[in-house]
Design a protein around this motif. Sequence first.
Motif, PDB file in Angstrom:
ATOM      1  N   MET A  28       6.764 102.186  74.022  1.00 25.08           N
ATOM      2  CA  MET A  28       6.322 101.872  72.677  1.00 25.08           C
ATOM      3  C   MET A  28       5.428 100.628  72.680  1.00 25.08           C
ATOM      4  O   MET A  28       5.807  99.586  73.187  1.00 25.08           O
ATOM      5  CB  MET A  28       7.535 101.629  71.773  1.00 25.08           C
ATOM      6  CG  MET A  28       7.206 101.679  70.327  1.00 25.08           C
ATOM      7  SD  MET A  28       8.648 101.506  69.261  1.00 25.08           S
ATOM      8  CE  MET A  28       9.832 102.567  70.012  1.00 25.08           C
ATOM      9  N   GLN A  29       4.241 100.769  72.088  1.00 26.08           N
ATOM     10  CA  GLN A  29       3.309  99.659  71.996  1.00 26.08           C
ATOM     11  C   GLN A  29       3.609  98.836  70.747  1.00 26.08           C
ATOM     12  O   GLN A  29       3.820  99.395  69.671  1.00 26.08           O
ATOM     13  CB  GLN A  29       1.873 100.184  71.928  1.00 26.08           C
ATOM     14  CG  GLN A  29       1.443 100.909  73.177  1.00 26.08           C
ATOM     15  CD  GLN A  29       1.375  99.981  74.383  1.00 26.08           C
ATOM     16  OE1 GLN A  29       0.926  98.846  74.283  1.00 26.08           O
ATOM     17  NE2 GLN A  29       1.860 100.457  75.510  1.00 26.08           N
ATOM     18  N   MET A  30       3.616  97.515  70.895  1.00 24.78           N
ATOM     19  CA  MET A  30       3.842  96.628  69.761  1.00 24.78           C
ATOM     20  C   MET A  30       2.765  95.556  69.743  1.00 24.78           C
ATOM     21  O   MET A  30       2.432  94.992  70.776  1.00 24.78           O
ATOM     22  CB  MET A  30       5.212  95.953  69.873  1.00 24.78           C
ATOM     23  CG  MET A  30       6.373  96.875  69.773  1.00 24.78           C
ATOM     24  SD  MET A  30       7.921  95.942  69.756  1.00 24.78           S
ATOM     25  CE  MET A  30       9.070  97.256  70.103  1.00 24.78           C
ATOM     26  N   GLU A  31       2.230  95.301  68.549  1.00 25.38           N
ATOM     27  CA  GLU A  31       1.232  94.256  68.355  1.00 25.38           C
ATOM     28  C   GLU A  31       1.659  93.419  67.160  1.00 25.38           C
ATOM     29  O   GLU A  31       1.989  93.960  66.108  1.00 25.38           O
ATOM     30  CB  GLU A  31      -0.138  94.866  68.064  1.00 25.38           C
ATOM     31  CG  GLU A  31      -0.698  95.713  69.171  1.00 25.38           C
ATOM     32  CD  GLU A  31      -1.999  96.378  68.762  1.00 25.38           C
ATOM     33  OE1 GLU A  31      -2.693  95.871  67.858  1.00 25.38           O
ATOM     34  OE2 GLU A  31      -2.305  97.426  69.348  1.00 25.38           O
ATOM     35  N   ALA A  32       1.634  92.106  67.324  1.00 24.00           N
ATOM     36  CA  ALA A  32       2.017  91.213  66.228  1.00 24.00           C
ATOM     37  C   ALA A  32       0.827  90.359  65.827  1.00 24.00           C
ATOM     38  O   ALA A  32       0.038  89.941  66.673  1.00 24.00           O
ATOM     39  CB  ALA A  32       3.180  90.324  66.656  1.00 24.00           C
ATOM     40  N   ALA A  33       0.714  90.119  64.527  1.00 18.67           N
ATOM     41  CA  ALA A  33      -0.340  89.258  63.995  1.00 18.67           C
ATOM     42  C   ALA A  33       0.286  88.270  63.024  1.00 18.67           C
ATOM     43  O   ALA A  33       1.039  88.654  62.135  1.00 18.67           O
ATOM     44  CB  ALA A  33      -1.391  90.093  63.280  1.00 18.67           C
ATOM     45  N   LEU A  46       4.933  83.771  59.124  1.00 18.61           N
ATOM     46  CA  LEU A  46       5.229  85.174  58.872  1.00 18.61           C
ATOM     47  C   LEU A  46       4.308  86.008  59.747  1.00 18.61           C
ATOM     48  O   LEU A  46       3.168  85.625  60.008  1.00 18.61           O
ATOM     49  CB  LEU A  46       4.983  85.538  57.404  1.00 18.61           C
ATOM     50  CG  LEU A  46       5.891  84.890  56.374  1.00 18.61           C
ATOM     51  CD1 LEU A  46       5.466  85.315  54.968  1.00 18.61           C
ATOM     52  CD2 LEU A  46       7.336  85.260  56.607  1.00 18.61           C
ATOM     53  N   ALA A  47       4.807  87.161  60.170  1.00 18.38           N
ATOM     54  CA  ALA A  47       4.016  88.043  61.016  1.00 18.38           C
ATOM     55  C   ALA A  47       4.144  89.479  60.546  1.00 18.38           C
ATOM     56  O   ALA A  47       5.145  89.864  59.935  1.00 18.38           O
ATOM     57  CB  ALA A  47       4.487  87.940  62.467  1.00 18.38           C
ATOM     58  N   ASP A  48       3.108  90.264  60.831  1.00 18.74           N
ATOM     59  CA  ASP A  48       3.147  91.711  60.670  1.00 18.74           C
ATOM     60  C   ASP A  48       3.158  92.294  62.069  1.00 18.74           C
ATOM     61  O   ASP A  48       2.373  91.875  62.924  1.00 18.74           O
ATOM     62  CB  ASP A  48       1.920  92.227  59.917  1.00 18.74           C
ATOM     63  CG  ASP A  48       1.933  91.848  58.439  1.00 18.74           C
ATOM     64  OD1 ASP A  48       2.970  91.352  57.956  1.00 18.74           O
ATOM     65  OD2 ASP A  48       0.896  92.056  57.785  1.00 18.74           O
ATOM     66  N   VAL A  49       4.044  93.257  62.312  1.00 20.92           N
ATOM     67  CA  VAL A  49       4.165  93.846  63.640  1.00 20.92           C
ATOM     68  C   VAL A  49       3.891  95.334  63.549  1.00 20.92           C
ATOM     69  O   VAL A  49       4.579  96.060  62.832  1.00 20.92           O
ATOM     70  CB  VAL A  49       5.569  93.605  64.240  1.00 20.92           C
ATOM     71  CG1 VAL A  49       5.638  94.159  65.654  1.00 20.92           C
ATOM     72  CG2 VAL A  49       5.902  92.125  64.231  1.00 20.92           C
ATOM     73  N   LYS A  50       2.864  95.774  64.274  1.00 22.84           N
ATOM     74  CA  LYS A  50       2.513  97.185  64.324  1.00 22.84           C
ATOM     75  C   LYS A  50       3.230  97.806  65.515  1.00 22.84           C
ATOM     76  O   LYS A  50       3.125  97.310  66.639  1.00 22.84           O
ATOM     77  CB  LYS A  50       1.002  97.349  64.473  1.00 22.84           C
ATOM     78  CG  LYS A  50       0.545  98.783  64.503  1.00 22.84           C
ATOM     79  CD  LYS A  50      -0.965  98.863  64.627  1.00 22.84           C
ATOM     80  CE  LYS A  50      -1.388 100.312  64.725  1.00 22.84           C
ATOM     81  NZ  LYS A  50      -2.815 100.424  65.017  1.00 22.84           N
ATOM     82  N   ILE A  51       3.970  98.873  65.260  1.00 20.27           N
ATOM     83  CA  ILE A  51       4.714  99.565  66.312  1.00 20.27           C
ATOM     84  C   ILE A  51       4.080 100.937  66.503  1.00 20.27           C
ATOM     85  O   ILE A  51       4.134 101.781  65.605  1.00 20.27           O
ATOM     86  CB  ILE A  51       6.205  99.698  65.959  1.00 20.27           C
ATOM     87  CG1 ILE A  51       6.795  98.297  65.773  1.00 20.27           C
ATOM     88  CG2 ILE A  51       6.943 100.467  67.033  1.00 20.27           C
ATOM     89  CD1 ILE A  51       8.236  98.279  65.349  1.00 20.27           C
ATOM     90  N   GLY A  52       3.476 101.118  67.667  1.00 20.89           N
ATOM     91  CA  GLY A  52       2.785 102.369  67.945  1.00 20.89           C
ATOM     92  C   GLY A  52       1.699 102.599  66.911  1.00 20.89           C
ATOM     93  O   GLY A  52       1.096 101.667  66.386  1.00 20.89           O
ATOM     94  N   PHE A  54       2.405 104.414  64.184  1.00 17.40           N
ATOM     95  CA  PHE A  54       3.122 105.038  63.085  1.00 17.40           C
ATOM     96  C   PHE A  54       3.828 104.084  62.136  1.00 17.40           C
ATOM     97  O   PHE A  54       4.284 104.508  61.078  1.00 17.40           O
ATOM     98  CB  PHE A  54       4.131 106.061  63.610  1.00 17.40           C
ATOM     99  CG  PHE A  54       5.167 105.487  64.521  1.00 17.40           C
ATOM    100  CD1 PHE A  54       6.366 105.013  64.029  1.00 17.40           C
ATOM    101  CD2 PHE A  54       4.940 105.416  65.877  1.00 17.40           C
ATOM    102  CE1 PHE A  54       7.317 104.479  64.860  1.00 17.40           C
ATOM    103  CE2 PHE A  54       5.896 104.889  66.724  1.00 17.40           C
ATOM    104  CZ  PHE A  54       7.085 104.423  66.222  1.00 17.40           C
ATOM    105  N   MET A  55       3.914 102.789  62.438  1.00 17.43           N
ATOM    106  CA  MET A  55       4.680 101.926  61.559  1.00 17.43           C
ATOM    107  C   MET A  55       4.248 100.471  61.709  1.00 17.43           C
ATOM    108  O   MET A  55       3.899 100.019  62.795  1.00 17.43           O
ATOM    109  CB  MET A  55       6.175 102.028  61.912  1.00 17.43           C
ATOM    110  CG  MET A  55       7.051 101.147  61.081  1.00 17.43           C
ATOM    111  SD  MET A  55       8.819 101.442  61.308  1.00 17.43           S
ATOM    112  CE  MET A  55       9.082 100.967  62.981  1.00 17.43           C
ATOM    113  N   THR A  56       4.288  99.740  60.587  1.00 17.54           N
ATOM    114  CA  THR A  56       4.067  98.298  60.582  1.00 17.54           C
ATOM    115  C   THR A  56       5.198  97.651  59.807  1.00 17.54           C
ATOM    116  O   THR A  56       5.527  98.080  58.705  1.00 17.54           O
ATOM    117  CB  THR A  56       2.718  97.937  59.932  1.00 17.54           C
ATOM    118  OG1 THR A  56       1.675  98.533  60.692  1.00 17.54           O
ATOM    119  CG2 THR A  56       2.513  96.434  59.899  1.00 17.54           C
TER     120      THR A  56
END
Length: 138
Positions: A28-33, A46-52, A54-56
């Motif tokens: 599973m790929q995860m990216e945080a901003a 605060l952060a937003d994390v995109k998972i794959g 399909f979901m943030t």
Amino acid sequence: MPRRANTQTQQEAVQENAAVQADAGADMQMEAAITKTQPEKGVLALADVKIGDFMTIRNVRIKEDDYGLTVAMPKTKAGANEQYRDAVFFADRGTKEKFDQTVQKAYETFMHQQTDLDEEPEEAEELEQEEGGMNMGM
């Protein structure tokens, strides 16, 4: 005898399902901003994390405590007594650890970039002063 065979088949299915879930978590790929710094008392960012694809997960809180940086999931009010509960949770500890590491790394990178930006104007001012002083003397 059929009961035992059925139980054995169920156990094998559970083990196989667990193995598939573990593989999915590893890939599973995860990216945080980082979206906001110091939004409220006790929260660093605060952060937003995109998972794959399909979901943030939004509004993941980054705090600092006795153990270092801590990642806290967004919360919602639950029930009449207005207790707060995590809105998102992971069924697998390994995936949660990967999630936390991704968020912490994004925060550290963001803070490092902020520090670099803060230092650059001072260096530019020093260079201008040195150059200005040399030209005036000529």
